[in-house]
Motif scaffolding. Structure first.
Motif, mmCIF file in Angstrom:
data_model
loop_
_atom_site.group_PDB
_atom_site.id
_atom_site.type_symbol
_atom_site.label_atom_id
_atom_site.label_comp_id
_atom_site.label_asym_id
_atom_site.label_seq_id
_atom_site.Cartn_x
_atom_site.Cartn_y
_atom_site.Cartn_z
ATOM 1 N N LYS A 22 -19.136 -1.243 39.661
ATOM 2 C CA LYS A 22 -18.630 -0.963 37.589
ATOM 3 C C LYS A 22 -17.139 -2.695 38.456
ATOM 4 C CE LYS A 22 -17.130 2.992 36.406
ATOM 5 N NZ LYS A 22 -15.978 4.188 36.421
ATOM 6 N N LYS A 23 -17.169 -2.414 39.380
ATOM 7 C CA LYS A 23 -16.360 -3.905 40.427
ATOM 8 C C LYS A 23 -17.383 -5.169 39.288
ATOM 9 C CE LYS A 23 -13.868 -1.771 43.575
ATOM 10 N NZ LYS A 23 -13.178 -2.094 45.068
ATOM 11 N N ILE A 24 -18.506 -5.022 40.008
ATOM 12 C CA ILE A 24 -20.028 -6.580 40.203
ATOM 13 C C ILE A 24 -19.968 -6.448 37.696
ATOM 14 C CG2 ILE A 24 -21.898 -7.394 40.293
ATOM 15 C CD1 ILE A 24 -21.670 -5.444 43.036
ATOM 16 N N LEU A 25 -20.216 -5.519 37.401
ATOM 17 C CA LEU A 25 -20.291 -5.568 35.518
ATOM 18 C C LEU A 25 -18.587 -6.088 35.477
ATOM 19 C CD1 LEU A 25 -22.223 -3.049 34.956
ATOM 20 C CD2 LEU A 25 -22.270 -4.927 34.746
ATOM 21 N N SER A 26 -17.668 -5.930 36.439
ATOM 22 C CA SER A 26 -16.386 -5.986 35.725
ATOM 23 C C SER A 26 -15.827 -7.344 35.542
ATOM 24 C CB SER A 26 -14.796 -5.624 36.368
ATOM 25 O OG SER A 26 -13.901 -6.091 35.558
ATOM 26 N N LYS A 27 -16.367 -7.849 37.001
ATOM 27 C CA LYS A 27 -16.688 -9.561 36.804
ATOM 28 C C LYS A 27 -17.459 -10.289 36.540
ATOM 29 C CE LYS A 27 -14.964 -9.639 41.874
ATOM 30 N NZ LYS A 27 -15.477 -9.383 43.279
ATOM 31 N N TYR A 28 -18.701 -9.892 35.752
ATOM 32 C CA TYR A 28 -19.473 -10.698 35.183
ATOM 33 C C TYR A 28 -19.188 -10.638 33.602
ATOM 34 C CZ TYR A 28 -23.821 -10.793 32.246
ATOM 35 O OH TYR A 28 -24.802 -10.817 31.611
ATOM 36 N N TRP A 29 -18.659 -9.876 33.333
ATOM 37 C CA TRP A 29 -18.067 -9.895 32.145
ATOM 38 C C TRP A 29 -17.115 -10.598 32.204
ATOM 39 C CZ3 TRP A 29 -20.521 -8.912 27.061
ATOM 40 C CH2 TRP A 29 -21.298 -7.603 27.384
ATOM 41 N N GLY A 30 -16.146 -10.047 32.607
ATOM 42 C CA GLY A 30 -15.225 -11.902 33.073
ATOM 43 C C GLY A 30 -15.324 -12.814 33.068
ATOM 44 N N GLN A 31 -16.210 -13.593 33.972
ATOM 45 C CA GLN A 31 -16.999 -14.786 33.498
ATOM 46 C C GLN A 31 -17.601 -15.053 32.483
ATOM 47 O OE1 GLN A 31 -16.472 -16.907 36.236
ATOM 48 N NE2 GLN A 31 -15.578 -15.570 37.416
ATOM 49 N N TYR A 32 -18.506 -13.951 32.045
ATOM 50 C CA TYR A 32 -19.292 -13.881 30.832
ATOM 51 C C TYR A 32 -18.173 -14.731 29.752
ATOM 52 C CZ TYR A 32 -21.930 -13.152 26.363
ATOM 53 O OH TYR A 32 -23.002 -13.199 25.445
ATOM 54 N N THR A 33 -17.398 -13.774 29.503
ATOM 55 C CA THR A 33 -16.134 -13.784 28.394
ATOM 56 C C THR A 33 -15.436 -15.101 28.502
ATOM 57 O OG1 THR A 33 -15.706 -11.922 28.550
ATOM 58 C CG2 THR A 33 -13.826 -13.768 27.850
ATOM 59 N N GLN A 34 -14.501 -15.184 29.745
ATOM 60 C CA GLN A 34 -14.293 -17.472 30.232
ATOM 61 C C GLN A 34 -15.880 -18.122 30.124
ATOM 62 O OE1 GLN A 34 -11.475 -18.289 31.592
ATOM 63 N NE2 GLN A 34 -11.998 -19.809 30.718
ATOM 64 N N LEU A 35 -16.861 -17.988 29.959
ATOM 65 C CA LEU A 35 -18.287 -19.018 29.743
ATOM 66 C C LEU A 35 -18.064 -19.436 28.279
ATOM 67 C CD1 LEU A 35 -20.252 -21.360 31.304
ATOM 68 C CD2 LEU A 35 -21.816 -19.375 30.557
ATOM 69 N N GLY A 36 -17.598 -17.714 27.470
ATOM 70 C CA GLY A 36 -17.801 -18.236 25.935
ATOM 71 C C GLY A 36 -16.449 -18.959 25.700
ATOM 72 N N ASP A 37 -15.348 -18.464 25.628
ATOM 73 C CA ASP A 37 -14.271 -19.613 26.004
ATOM 74 C C ASP A 37 -14.221 -20.552 26.171
ATOM 75 O OD1 ASP A 37 -12.369 -17.384 24.554
ATOM 76 O OD2 ASP A 37 -11.989 -16.715 26.498
ATOM 77 N N ASP A 38 -15.125 -21.159 27.375
ATOM 78 C CA ASP A 38 -15.160 -22.968 27.571
ATOM 79 C C ASP A 38 -16.258 -23.434 26.785
ATOM 80 O OD1 ASP A 38 -13.765 -22.405 29.345
ATOM 81 O OD2 ASP A 38 -14.521 -22.192 31.011
ATOM 82 N N PHE A 39 -17.464 -22.800 26.028
ATOM 83 C CA PHE A 39 -18.184 -23.111 25.404
ATOM 84 C C PHE A 39 -17.660 -23.735 24.200
ATOM 85 C CE2 PHE A 39 -22.175 -22.600 22.824
ATOM 86 C CZ PHE A 39 -22.852 -24.053 23.413
ATOM 87 N N LEU A 40 -16.664 -22.388 22.478
ATOM 88 C CA LEU A 40 -16.465 -22.918 21.686
ATOM 89 C C LEU A 40 -15.413 -23.151 21.962
ATOM 90 C CD1 LEU A 40 -16.388 -21.034 19.560
ATOM 91 C CD2 LEU A 40 -14.380 -19.278 19.773
ATOM 92 N N GLU A 41 -14.873 -23.976 22.932
ATOM 93 C CA GLU A 41 -13.560 -24.807 22.563
ATOM 94 C C GLU A 41 -14.356 -26.358 22.865
ATOM 95 O OE1 GLU A 41 -9.250 -25.645 25.079
ATOM 96 O OE2 GLU A 41 -10.513 -24.867 25.857
#
Length: 577
Positions: free
Chosen positions: A181-200
Motif C-alpha cells: 500500500k505504501k509503495i503503490l501510494s508513492k508510485y502513483w504519487g510519482q506517476y501523477t507528478q511526472l505527468g504534471d511535469d511532462f504536460l506543463e
C-alpha cells in the motif's frame, strides 16, 4: 481484496464475472476428467493389466476435454473482455459527466493531468482488475473446495492437508499488502507528478526554448523521471518477492501432498490409482490461488487507481444552476476571492458594467484583472460577495447559458488544427462565407488570407503556422461571429500590431451599441474611450470613472498613464534613431 464500492460502481459487469467464474470451474472439471483417465491408464499399466481399450479411452478423454478447455478458455477471454469493456465505458462516462458537472472551474478541484491519468491509466488498471483479478479471485475460492470434495474420497487426511495449506498463499499476500500500500501510494504519487511535469513542459516548450530554460527543465524532468523509476523498481521488487514466496508455498504444498500419498501407498492405505490422482491434482489445489497472487499487483494498482478516480467523482459539485436568461447590468458587490485561501487576489471589489456599454478593467500584471473575467464567466467559484447579471446571481445562471451569451477571449485563445473556415464556424455554425469574410475584415485579417487559400487556408496544430497576432485576430473574428450578449476581452489585443489594434477598437465601439463589452488591459491607450474604467492595484479597487476624471482623481491611474506614455515616447524616439 474486494472493493465493494468499485463493484457497485459497475454492476453491469457482475454477470460477465459470474459467467467467467463458471467457465473456469467447468474447465477445472475437464482437468479432473483428464487426471482420472490418465491415472486409471497408468494404474492399469503398472498392474500389468490390458490397456488396449483404455488407450483409446484416454485419448478420447484428452482430446474431448482439451477441445472443451480451448473453447472454455476462449469464452472466458470473451467474458473477461466484456466485463472490462463495460468498466471502461462506465468509468469514463462517469468521469466525463463529472467534469461537465464541475464545469469551467473543474481545475480548482483537480489538475488536468490527474483527470487525464484517471481516465486513461487509472481506467486501464481497473479494466484489468475487473477482467482478470475478480474472476480469478472467486474461482480461487471455489476450486480448492471442489478438489477437496473429490479427493477426500481417496485420502481424507491428504486432501485435508492440501486444503489447509492453500490459505497460506492469501495470508502471505495479506502480509505483503501492508507494505505494498505504501509503495503503490508513492508510485502513483510519482506517476501523477511526472505527468504534471511532462504536460506543463510540453505546453510551454516554445517558451522554454526562447528563454533557454529548456536545459534546466530537462534536468528537473530527469530528476522526476528518476524518482518515478525508483518507485517503479520498488513495485517490481515487491511483486517479484511476493511471487517467490507464493511459488514456495504452492509447489511446496503440492510436494507435501505427493509425499503424503507416497507414505499412504507404502502403508497400504492408498492404491496406485489414488497416488497418481493426487500427483496429477495436487498442484491444482494451489495453482488458482497462485495465479490470483500473480494478479495481486493488478488488484493493488486497481485499488490505488480507484482512489484517484474516487477523488474526482467525490469532488463536491456546486448546486445546479437553472436560470437560462443572461442580460442586464453586471454588478459585483463586496467581491473577494483567493486561489489558495491565504492571499486574497480581490478585496471587496464594487463594479458595475452597464448593459450595452464599453467598460474596462485596468492595472498592472497581478492586480486581479483576469480574476474578474473568470468570476463573470464562472470559471472559478467560491467567491465572497455578490455577483449578478441583471437581477440573477451569477451562480444561479446555468453554464450553458453563460457559455452561449458570455464570450471570453484571452491573449492565448486557442485555434484548432484544420481550416480557417472550420475555426470560424465554431463561433456560428450557420454563418455564410460572406459573414465569415465580414468578421475577418473587422479584425484586419481578410487581406492576409486572400494571399493564401482564403477560408480554406490550413492551420497547423495550435495555429503554429500563423503568428501570435494572426491567431489572436482569428480568435477575435470567431468571437464576433458568436453574437453573444456579453464580450470580455482579456488582453486580447496584446500581440496585435497597432494598425489592426486600432481597427479592432473601432469595432468594439460599434459593438457596444448592442452588446456589453468589457476590455481587460494593462495598456491604458486602449481604454481612453471607455464609458467606465475600473483601476485595480494588488487586488484592491483604486478608482472608477472615465479617462479624464481618473487622471485627476486616481494617482494609480495617473502614474500608469504617464509611465506608459514615457515608455512609448522613448521607444518611438529610439526607433527613429
Amino acid at each position: 481484496m474486494i472493493d465493494k464500492r468499485l463493484m457497485g460502481l459497475v454492476p453491469e459487469s457482475n454477470k460477465h464475472i459470474v459467467k467467467a467464474v463458471v467457465l473456469k470451474i467447468v474447465s477445472l472439471f475437464c482437468n479432473v476428467a483428464i487426471a482420472f483417465a490418465m491415472a486409471d491408464f497408468l494404474a492399469n499399466l503398472i498392474a500389468a493389466k490390458p490397456v488396449d481399450k483404455s488407450i483409446l479411452l484416454v485419448l478420447a478423454v484428452v482430446v474431448v476435454a482439451g477441445l472443451a478447455r480451448y473453447v472454455l478458455t476462449a469464452e472466458f477471454a470473451q467474458q473477461s473482455h466484456l466485463a472490462s469493456t463495460l468498466v471502461k465505458k462506465r468509468l469514463r462516462r462517469l468521469i466525463f459527466e463529472k467534469i461537465l458537472k464541475l464545469g469551467n472551474g473543474y481545475s480548482e478541484s483537480i489538475s488536468t493531468a490527474e483527470v487525464i491519468q484517471a481516465s486513461v491509466e487509472g481506467v486501464n488498471q481497473l479494466e484489468l482488475y475487473f477482467g482478470l483479478y475478480l474472476p480469478q479471485f472467486f474461482y480461487a475460492m471455489i476450486a480448492p473446495l471442489i478438489l477437496f470434495a473429490i479427493l477426500s474420497f481417496y485420502s481424507f487426511k491428504t486432501a485435508l492437508v492440501l486444503f489447509i495449506c492453500v490459505p497460506l498463499i492469501p495470508i502471505s499476500i495479506a502480509l505483503v499488502q501492508k507494505i505494498a500500500k505504501k509503495i503503490l501510494s508513492k508510485y502513483w504519487g510519482q506517476y501523477t507528478q511526472l505527468g504534471d511535469d511532462f504536460l506543463e513542459n510540453i505546453q510551454g516548450l516554445t517558451t522554454l526554448k526562447i528563454y533557454r530554460a529548456d536545459q534546466k527543465k530537462h534536468e528537473a524532468m530527469n530528476a522526476s523521471a528518476e524518482r518515478f523509476r525508483v518507485a517503479t523498481m520498488r513495485v517490481l521488487k515487491m511483486q517479484l518477492n511476493s511471487i517467490i514466496v507464493m511459488d514456495i508455498i504452492a509447489y511446496g504444498g503440492a510436494a507435501l501432498g505427493i509425499l503424503l500419498t507416497l507414505l499412504d501407498l507404502q502403508a497400504g492405505r492408498l492404491n496406485a490409482f489414488g497416488v497418481l490422482l493426487f500427483i496429477f491434482l495436487s498442484a491444482e489445489f494451489f495453482l488458482p490461488m497462485r495465479r490470483l497472487g500473480s494478479f495481486f499487483h493488478v488488484a493493488m494498482n486497481g485499488i490505488a487507481a480507484s482512489k484517484t478516480i474516487f477523488k474526482l467523482l467525490d469532488t463536491p459539485v456546486e448546486r445546479v444552476a437553472s436560470k437560462t436568461e443572461v442580460g442586464g447590468d453586471i454588478v459585483l458587490k463586496n467581491m473577494s476571492y483567493s486561489y489558495d485561501d491565504v492571499k486574497e487576489v480581490l478585496q471587496n471589489i464594487d463594479m458595475c458594467f452597464a448593459e450595452n456599454s464599453f467598460c474596462s478593467v485596468v492595472g498592472e500584471s497581478g492586480s486581479g484583472k483576469s480574476t474578474i473575467a473568470k468570476i463573470i464567466k464562472r470559471s472559478i467559484h467560491n467567491y465572497r460577495g455578490n455577483g449578478k447579471i441583471g437581477d440573477i446571481e451569477i451562480s444561479d445562471i446555468s453554464e450553458d447559458a453563460l457559455n452561449q451569451d458570455v464570450v471570453l477571449v484571452g491573449m492565448n485563445a486557442h485555434v484548432f488544427k484544420g481550416t480557417v473556415k472550420e475555426n470560424l464556424l465554431m463561433g456560428r455554425a450557420d454563418a455564410t462565407d460572406e459573414m465569415l469574410w465580414q468578421a475577418l475584415e473587422k479584425v484586419n485579417l481578410a487581406n492576409f488570407l486572400k494571399t493564401l487559400d482564403g477560408l480554406d487556408t490550413v492551420l497547423q496544430e495550435g495555429g503554429s503556422n500563423f503568428s501570435g497576432g494572426q491567431r489572436q485576430r482569428l480568435a477575435l473574428a470567431r468571437a464576433l461571429l458568436r453574437d453573444a450578449k456579453i464580450y470580455i476581452f482579456d488582453e486580447a489585443t496584446s500581440n496585435i500590431d497597432v494598425e489592426s489594434e486600432n481597427k479592432i477598437l473601432d469595432v468594439l465601439q460599434e459593438l457596444k451599441l448592442t452588446k456589453t463589452v468589457i476590455m481587460i488591459s494593462h495598456r491604458l491607450a486602449n481604454v481612453v474611450k471607455a464609458d467606465m474604467i475600473y483601476v485595480l492595484e494588488m487586488g484592491k479597487q483604486m478608482g472608477a470613472g472615465q479617462h479624464e476624471a481618473l487622471l485627476d482623481s486616481c494617482p494609480t491611474y495617473n502614474h500608469l498613464w504617464h509611465t506608459q506614455k514615457e515608455l512609448e515616447a522613448y521607444a518611438g524616439g529610439h526607433n527613429e534613431q
